[in-house]
Scaffold this motif. Structure first.
Motif, short mmCIF file in Angstrom:
data_model
loop_
_atom_site.label_atom_id
_atom_site.label_comp_id
_atom_site.label_asym_id
_atom_site.label_seq_id
_atom_site.Cartn_x
_atom_site.Cartn_y
_atom_site.Cartn_z
N THR A 13 -23.50 26.24 -37.19
CA THR A 13 -23.44 27.40 -36.31
C THR A 13 -22.17 27.35 -35.46
N PRO A 14 -21.31 28.38 -35.49
CA PRO A 14 -20.08 28.35 -34.71
C PRO A 14 -20.37 28.26 -33.21
N VAL A 15 -19.54 27.50 -32.52
CA VAL A 15 -19.66 27.33 -31.07
C VAL A 15 -18.70 28.31 -30.41
N THR A 16 -19.25 29.25 -29.63
CA THR A 16 -18.41 30.30 -29.05
C THR A 16 -18.49 30.37 -27.53
N THR A 17 -19.44 29.66 -26.90
CA THR A 17 -19.56 29.69 -25.44
C THR A 17 -19.57 28.27 -24.90
N TYR A 18 -19.31 28.15 -23.61
CA TYR A 18 -19.31 26.83 -22.97
C TYR A 18 -20.68 26.18 -23.03
N ASP A 19 -21.74 26.95 -22.79
CA ASP A 19 -23.09 26.39 -22.84
C ASP A 19 -23.43 25.89 -24.23
N GLN A 20 -23.05 26.65 -25.26
CA GLN A 20 -23.27 26.19 -26.63
C GLN A 20 -22.50 24.91 -26.91
N LEU A 21 -21.30 24.82 -26.36
CA LEU A 21 -20.48 23.63 -26.56
C LEU A 21 -21.13 22.40 -25.95
N ARG A 22 -21.64 22.53 -24.73
CA ARG A 22 -22.32 21.39 -24.10
C ARG A 22 -23.55 20.97 -24.90
N GLU A 23 -24.31 21.94 -25.38
CA GLU A 23 -25.50 21.62 -26.17
C GLU A 23 -25.11 20.93 -27.48
N ALA A 24 -24.04 21.39 -28.09
CA ALA A 24 -23.60 20.80 -29.36
C ALA A 24 -23.15 19.36 -29.15
N ILE A 25 -22.42 19.11 -28.06
CA ILE A 25 -21.93 17.75 -27.80
C ILE A 25 -23.11 16.81 -27.53
N ALA A 26 -24.02 17.25 -26.67
CA ALA A 26 -25.17 16.41 -26.33
C ALA A 26 -26.05 16.16 -27.55
N GLY A 27 -26.25 17.21 -28.36
CA GLY A 27 -27.12 17.08 -29.51
C GLY A 27 -26.58 16.17 -30.58
N ARG A 28 -25.25 16.09 -30.71
CA ARG A 28 -24.64 15.29 -31.77
C ARG A 28 -24.12 13.95 -31.28
N TYR A 29 -24.27 13.67 -30.00
CA TYR A 29 -23.67 12.47 -29.42
C TYR A 29 -24.06 11.20 -30.17
N ALA A 30 -25.34 11.03 -30.44
CA ALA A 30 -25.83 9.78 -31.04
C ALA A 30 -25.24 9.53 -32.42
N LEU A 36 -15.35 8.85 -30.72
CA LEU A 36 -15.65 10.23 -30.37
C LEU A 36 -16.69 10.30 -29.25
N GLN A 37 -17.57 9.33 -29.17
CA GLN A 37 -18.54 9.29 -28.08
C GLN A 37 -17.83 9.13 -26.73
N ARG A 38 -16.74 8.38 -26.73
CA ARG A 38 -15.97 8.24 -25.47
C ARG A 38 -15.45 9.59 -25.00
N VAL A 39 -14.95 10.37 -25.94
CA VAL A 39 -14.46 11.71 -25.59
C VAL A 39 -15.62 12.59 -25.17
N ALA A 40 -16.76 12.46 -25.85
CA ALA A 40 -17.92 13.28 -25.52
C ALA A 40 -18.38 13.03 -24.09
N ARG A 41 -18.33 11.79 -23.65
CA ARG A 41 -18.73 11.49 -22.28
C ARG A 41 -17.86 12.23 -21.27
N ILE A 42 -16.56 12.21 -21.49
CA ILE A 42 -15.66 12.93 -20.58
C ILE A 42 -15.96 14.43 -20.62
N ALA A 43 -16.19 14.95 -21.82
CA ALA A 43 -16.45 16.38 -21.96
C ALA A 43 -17.71 16.80 -21.21
N LEU A 44 -18.75 15.98 -21.27
CA LEU A 44 -20.02 16.33 -20.63
C LEU A 44 -20.01 16.06 -19.14
#
Length: 292
Positions: A13-30, A36-44
Motif C-alpha cells: 500500500t503506497p504511503v502518502t501521509t505522515y500518519d501512514q508513514l509512522r504506522e508503516a515504520i512502527a509496523g515493520r520495525y521488527a 535500518l532500525q536505527r534510522v527508524a528510531r530517529i524517524a519515530l
C-alpha cells in the motif's frame, strides 16, 4: 557480516501521509535490518530531525552510511530519501507556529555557560525541546480515549519504577484529588503483581516506563491486558514493549542519547492527563445538574 535485504521490500500500500508513514515504520520495525532500525528510531522519535537535517548529519547520528537512509526510504516505497523527507516537512509545517519559532530563537541565543549556569541553560533548552516534541507527537484522540477510561474506571492502579516513579506518585495523588479511585502500586513488600491481579475489565492500569524498561512493569501490564483490563501507558512510543499491550499509549519519544531521562515531558503529560480528566468530570457533573 552483510545484513539481509529481503525485509526491505516496499509495502504493497503506497504511503502518502505522515500518519501512514509512522504506522508503516512502527509496523515493520521488527523485520527491518539492524541498521535500518536505527534510522527508524530517529524517524519515530525525532521527526523534526528527519524534516530538517541533511542525509549526512542524520547518518552520522544513527551511526550508518548515508546510503542506508536511501535504503530506508526505498523500503517504505519512496523513490528516494527526499521524497520521504517531504512528508516529515509537511507535518512540521502543519504543526509549526509563531510560539515555537520564538522558543527556537530563545534556544539559539548565546553559547553554553560554564558551571551551574551552563547546566541550567542546557537543561532548560532540552526541556523546551522536549515539550516541543511532546506537542508534536501526542495524538489528541489517544489522550481523549485515556481520559474516558479514567473517568469510567471502578479502580485505577498506577504503576512505575525507578526514575518513572515520581510521575506515578503525582498521577495517583492528583487523580485522588479529583475523587477518582486511584491507587499507587508502590512495591512495598514486593506485592505489585498480586495487587494488580485484582484488576478486572472494569478497571484501569496506568503504567509509566521508559527505556531501559523495568521488566516487572512490562510483565504486570501484559498480564492485565491479557485479562481484559484497560492499560493506559506513558512510554517512549511505538517501539516500547508496553505499546503492544496498551489499550491507549501516550508516547513522549525516546531520550536514549541523554545520560538520564528528564522528567519535564512525562510530568507535563501527566498534568495534562489530570487536567483533561478534571474537565471531563466537571462537564459531566454540569450536565447532570441541568437535567435535574
Amino acid at each position: 557480516m552483510i545484513e539481509p535485504h529481503a525485509a526491505t521490500a516496499a509495502p504493497a500500500t503506497p504511503v502518502t501521509t505522515y500518519d501512514q508513514l509512522r504506522e508503516a515504520i512502527a509496523g515493520r520495525y521488527a523485520e527491518l535490518p539492524r541498521q535500518l532500525q536505527r534510522v527508524a528510531r530517529i524517524a519515530l522519535e525525532r521527526p523534526r530531525d528527519l524534516a530538517l537535517k541533511t542525509v549526512a548529519s542524520l547518518a552520522q547520528e544513527a551511526g550508518v552510511q548515508p546510503s542506508t537512509l536511501v535504503r530506508f526510504a526505498n523500503a517504505l516505497g519512496f523513490g528516494g530519501f527526499s521524497a520521504m523527507q517531504q512528508l516529515f516537512q509537511s507535518h512540521l509545517v502543519e504543526r509549526s507556529g509563531s510560539y515555537r519559532e520564538r522558543i527556537a530563537r530563545m534556544r539559539d541565543d548565546g553559547g553554553e555557560r560554564k558551571g551551574a549556569g551552563g547546566v541550567l541553560q542546557r537543561c532548560a533548552g532540552e526541556g523546551m525541546r522536549g515539550l516541543e516534541r511532546l506537542a508534536d507527537s501526542l495524538p489528541p484522540p489517544a489522550l481523549d480515549h485515556a481520559v474516558r477510561l479514567l473517568c469510567g474506571a471502578r479502580r485505577i492502579d498506577v504503576l512505575a519504577y525507578r526514575r518513572s516513579f515520581p510521575v506515578a506518585c503525582y498521577l495517583a495523588y492528583a487523580l485522588n484529588q479529583l475523587e477518582l479511585p486511584a491507587h499507587l502500586l508502590d512495591g512495598v513488600g514486593g506485592m505489585n503483581r498480586e495487587y494488580a491481579e485484582r484488576l478486572t475489565a472494569r478497571d484501569v492500569l496506568l503504567a509509566v516506563s521508559f527505556r531501559n524498561y523495568t521488566a516487572e512493569c512490562v510483565d504486570v501490564a501484559t498480564a492485565c491486558s491479557a485479562r481484559g483490563v484497560a492499560v493506559v501507558t506513558i512510554t517512549d512510543g511505538p517501539l516500547s514493549p508496553l505499546h503492544r499491550v496498551s489499550t491507549v499509549c501516550l508516547p513522549i519519544g525516546d531520550q536514549g542519547r541523554q545520560p538520564f531521562r528528564s522528567l519535564v515531558e512525562p510530568l507535563c503529560l501527566a498534568e495534562v492527563l489530570v487536567l483533561a480528566t478534571g474537565h471531563r468530570l466537571a462537564a459531566a457533573a454540569s450536565r447532570r445538574r441541568r437535567t435535574h
